[in-house]
Design a protein around this motif. Structure first.
Motif, PDB file in Angstrom:
ATOM      1  N   GLU A 154       0.825  -1.201   0.000  1.00  0.00           N
ATOM      2  CA  GLU A 154       0.000   0.000   0.000  1.00  0.00           C
ATOM      3  C   GLU A 154       0.871   1.269   0.000  1.00  0.00           C
ATOM      4  OE1 GLU A 154      -2.324  -3.078   2.488  1.00  0.00           O
ATOM      5  OE2 GLU A 154      -0.250  -2.492   2.144  1.00  0.00           O
ATOM      6  N   THR A 155       0.381   2.306  -0.657  1.00  0.00           N
ATOM      7  CA  THR A 155       1.011   3.620  -0.651  1.00  0.00           C
ATOM      8  C   THR A 155      -0.057   4.660  -0.299  1.00  0.00           C
ATOM      9  OG1 THR A 155       0.641   3.896  -3.028  1.00  0.00           O
ATOM     10  CG2 THR A 155       2.765   2.958  -2.348  1.00  0.00           C
ATOM     11  N   GLY A 156       0.344   5.928  -0.289  1.00  0.00           N
ATOM     12  CA  GLY A 156      -0.610   6.988  -0.010  1.00  0.00           C
ATOM     13  C   GLY A 156      -0.939   7.160   1.456  1.00  0.00           C
ATOM     14  N   PHE A 157      -0.050   6.693   2.357  1.00  0.00           N
ATOM     15  CA  PHE A 157      -0.291   6.889   3.785  1.00  0.00           C
ATOM     16  C   PHE A 157      -0.191   8.369   4.141  1.00  0.00           C
ATOM     17  CE2 PHE A 157       0.915   2.404   3.759  1.00  0.00           C
ATOM     18  CZ  PHE A 157      -0.034   1.860   4.620  1.00  0.00           C
ATOM     19  N   ASP A 158      -0.977   8.771   5.122  1.00  0.00           N
ATOM     20  CA  ASP A 158      -0.905  10.134   5.630  1.00  0.00           C
ATOM     21  C   ASP A 158       0.260  10.319   6.594  1.00  0.00           C
ATOM     22  OD1 ASP A 158      -3.399  11.042   4.378  1.00  0.00           O
ATOM     23  OD2 ASP A 158      -4.395   9.747   5.828  1.00  0.00           O
ATOM     24  N   VAL A 159       0.554   9.270   7.374  1.00  0.00           N
ATOM     25  CA  VAL A 159       1.591   9.334   8.402  1.00  0.00           C
ATOM     26  C   VAL A 159       2.355   8.026   8.425  1.00  0.00           C
ATOM     27  CG1 VAL A 159       2.094   9.654  10.860  1.00  0.00           C
ATOM     28  CG2 VAL A 159       0.120  10.807   9.850  1.00  0.00           C
ATOM     29  N   VAL A 160       3.685   8.118   8.515  1.00  0.00           N
ATOM     30  CA  VAL A 160       4.514   6.987   8.914  1.00  0.00           C
ATOM     31  C   VAL A 160       5.072   7.315  10.289  1.00  0.00           C
ATOM     32  CG1 VAL A 160       6.599   5.635   8.486  1.00  0.00           C
ATOM     33  CG2 VAL A 160       5.131   6.291   6.573  1.00  0.00           C
ATOM     34  N   TYR A 161       4.795   6.442  11.244  1.00  0.00           N
ATOM     35  CA  TYR A 161       5.182   6.635  12.639  1.00  0.00           C
ATOM     36  C   TYR A 161       6.204   5.569  13.016  1.00  0.00           C
ATOM     37  CZ  TYR A 161       4.641   6.357  17.774  1.00  0.00           C
ATOM     38  OH  TYR A 161       4.857   6.303  19.134  1.00  0.00           O
ATOM     39  N   CYS A 162       7.276   5.988  13.682  1.00  0.00           N
ATOM     40  CA  CYS A 162       8.376   5.071  13.989  1.00  0.00           C
ATOM     41  C   CYS A 162       8.972   5.486  15.335  1.00  0.00           C
ATOM     42  CB  CYS A 162       9.413   5.140  12.873  1.00  0.00           C
ATOM     43  SG  CYS A 162      10.886   4.159  13.136  1.00  0.00           S
ATOM     44  N   ALA A 163       8.723   4.709  16.388  1.00  0.00           N
ATOM     45  CA  ALA A 163       9.191   5.056  17.728  1.00  0.00           C
ATOM     46  C   ALA A 163      10.194   4.021  18.227  1.00  0.00           C
ATOM     47  CB  ALA A 163       8.018   5.165  18.696  1.00  0.00           C
ATOM     48  N   HIS A 164      11.399   4.474  18.520  1.00  0.00           N
ATOM     49  CA  HIS A 164      12.470   3.638  19.071  1.00  0.00           C
ATOM     50  C   HIS A 164      12.727   2.408  18.195  1.00  0.00           C
ATOM     51  CE1 HIS A 164      13.054   6.026  22.686  1.00  0.00           C
ATOM     52  NE2 HIS A 164      11.756   6.257  22.595  1.00  0.00           N
ATOM     53  N   THR A 165      12.819   2.674  16.906  1.00  0.00           N
ATOM     54  CA  THR A 165      13.115   1.645  15.911  1.00  0.00           C
ATOM     55  C   THR A 165      14.279   2.048  15.020  1.00  0.00           C
ATOM     56  OG1 THR A 165      10.819   0.856  15.879  1.00  0.00           O
ATOM     57  CG2 THR A 165      12.167   0.352  13.954  1.00  0.00           C
ATOM     58  N   LEU A 166      14.338   3.324  14.651  1.00  0.00           N
ATOM     59  CA  LEU A 166      15.337   3.780  13.686  1.00  0.00           C
ATOM     60  C   LEU A 166      16.763   3.495  14.152  1.00  0.00           C
ATOM     61  CD1 LEU A 166      15.618   5.208  10.950  1.00  0.00           C
ATOM     62  CD2 LEU A 166      15.752   7.374  12.184  1.00  0.00           C
ATOM     63  N   GLY A 191      13.976   6.080   2.276  1.00  0.00           N
ATOM     64  CA  GLY A 191      13.448   5.921   0.930  1.00  0.00           C
ATOM     65  C   GLY A 191      12.154   5.125   0.899  1.00  0.00           C
ATOM     66  N   GLU A 192      12.082   4.054   1.711  1.00  0.00           N
ATOM     67  CA  GLU A 192      10.869   3.248   1.770  1.00  0.00           C
ATOM     68  C   GLU A 192       9.703   4.043   2.363  1.00  0.00           C
ATOM     69  OE1 GLU A 192      10.298   0.308   0.568  1.00  0.00           O
ATOM     70  OE2 GLU A 192      12.329  -0.169  -0.085  1.00  0.00           O
ATOM     71  N   CYS A 193       9.992   4.847   3.377  1.00  0.00           N
ATOM     72  CA  CYS A 193       8.937   5.687   3.964  1.00  0.00           C
ATOM     73  C   CYS A 193       8.452   6.720   2.954  1.00  0.00           C
ATOM     74  CB  CYS A 193       9.464   6.385   5.216  1.00  0.00           C
ATOM     75  SG  CYS A 193       9.812   5.270   6.595  1.00  0.00           S
ATOM     76  N   HIS A 194       9.382   7.355   2.244  1.00  0.00           N
ATOM     77  CA  HIS A 194       9.037   8.373   1.254  1.00  0.00           C
ATOM     78  C   HIS A 194       8.125   7.790   0.187  1.00  0.00           C
ATOM     79  CE1 HIS A 194       9.717  11.265  -2.046  1.00  0.00           C
ATOM     80  NE2 HIS A 194       9.988  12.136  -1.091  1.00  0.00           N
ATOM     81  N   ARG A 195       8.419   6.580  -0.258  1.00  0.00           N
ATOM     82  CA  ARG A 195       7.642   5.950  -1.323  1.00  0.00           C
ATOM     83  C   ARG A 195       6.217   5.646  -0.875  1.00  0.00           C
ATOM     84  NH1 ARG A 195       6.612   0.827  -3.223  1.00  0.00           N
ATOM     85  NH2 ARG A 195       7.901  -0.222  -1.671  1.00  0.00           N
ATOM     86  N   ARG A 196       6.014   5.339   0.387  1.00  0.00           N
ATOM     87  CA  ARG A 196       4.682   4.935   0.863  1.00  0.00           C
ATOM     88  C   ARG A 196       3.818   6.101   1.313  1.00  0.00           C
ATOM     89  NH1 ARG A 196       8.058   0.838   1.309  1.00  0.00           N
ATOM     90  NH2 ARG A 196       7.271  -1.282   0.917  1.00  0.00           N
ATOM     91  N   LEU A 197       4.413   7.263   1.538  1.00  0.00           N
ATOM     92  CA  LEU A 197       3.644   8.420   1.966  1.00  0.00           C
ATOM     93  C   LEU A 197       3.001   9.128   0.771  1.00  0.00           C
ATOM     94  CD1 LEU A 197       6.013   9.996   4.634  1.00  0.00           C
ATOM     95  CD2 LEU A 197       3.640   9.310   5.040  1.00  0.00           C
TER      96      LEU A 197
END
Length: 283
Positions: free
Chosen positions: A166-178, A189-195
């Motif tokens: 899926e693409t077109g997400f409004d928000v990608v949220y990432c807590a204590h993972t990066l 890059g993966e986040c950019h593609r899905r937003l």
């Protein structure tokens, strides 16, 4: 004994392996800025300001990374049935998994309700986000935690980003993972593609800036957290990855009105918007 073997393995790797490339920009203009236990080198990239361990730990003898993670007091232990039932009845209020401040902050940002969480553990954030009206999908590579969330909380958690077409997400949220990710440039890059265009990336990490905060932050970085993430890194990395930084914060209650003005220990929250173009390293 649960974490003895991985520590031995990591110690041996520190003696014989080298991290040649920066995990973000893949450059080789980096230098040792600190050592831990006499053998582990902490490097800082001159081009993007990322701190990283040399080497970055890779387990070759089983799920020993997970053993270290549990031994260092992570929050990956799933609750028993009675505890979970009580938490669900109150949307986790009063527990250390209560995510109301994060969810309210995402609401104030007004990006929309289609949300992708990367690093979902056993799904407690996804469950609360759904209760607040978000259409949420999660990613979690740890099989037992992912299965628990799907089974006990009824949330949608996938094994990897490759399983999220899926693409077109409004928000990608990432807590204590990066801070755990080996190739942070690929992750952006993966986040950019899905937003969607104008969608938001919301990240929370341990704040690691050795230059600004000194040796007190060294316990943060190591086998479990191979990356040290600072405000200078995000200022460089986000535009190169196609994001415009909205602000950096030390608490979710400060988002978006009160960005940080000084560097201090604790958690670092970064909110950025997907922009139309990426800024080249030379810009």
């Amino acid at each position: 004994m649960s974490n003895l073997l991985p520590r031995i393995e990591f110690g041996l790797q520190s003696l014989v392996r080298r991290q040649r490339d920066c995990p973000f920009c893949h450059g080789r203009d980096h230098r040792v800025v600190a050592r831990k236990h006499g053998v582990l080198r902490i490097r800082r990239c001159a081009a993007c300001s990322l701190y990283f361990t040399d080497p970055i730990y890779k387990s070759f003898v089983g799920d020993l990374y997970g053993a270290i993670y549990r031994a260092e007091g992570s929050t990956t232990k799933v609750p028993d049935g009675g505890t979970l039932a009580a938490w669900k009845a109150t949307q986790f209020a009063g527990s250390d998994k209560h995510c109301a401040e994060q969810i309210q902050a995402l609401g104030r940002l007004g990006a929309g309700r289609r949300l992708l969480e990367v690093g979902s553990s056993w799904g407690y954030f996804l469950y609360q986000a759904q209760g607040a009206g978000f259409a949420a999908i999660g990613v979690e590579p740890g099989t037992p935690r992912r299965a628990f969330g799907v089974r006990e909380l009824g949330v949608d958690i996938r094994p990897s980003l490759d399983d999220v077409p899926e693409t077109g997400f409004d928000v990608v949220y990432c807590a204590h993972t990066l801070e755990h990710i080996g190739d942070v440039g690929e992750f952006f890059g993966e986040c950019h593609r899905r937003l969607k265009d104008g969608g938001l990336l919301a990240i929370e990490v341990p704040h690691f800036d050795l230059e600004a905060m000194g040796a007190d932050v060294l316990p943060i970085i190591g086998a479990v957290h191979p990356l040290g993430l600072s405000r200078p890194f995000f200022r460089t990395a986000l535009p190169r990855s196609g994001f415009a930084c909205i602000g950096m914060f030390d608490a979710w209650t400060a988002v978006p009105a009160s960005p940080m003005t000084t560097t201090r220990e604790g958690n670092l929250i970064v909110v950025a918007r997907k922009s139309a173009h990426k800024v080249s390293p030379s810009t």
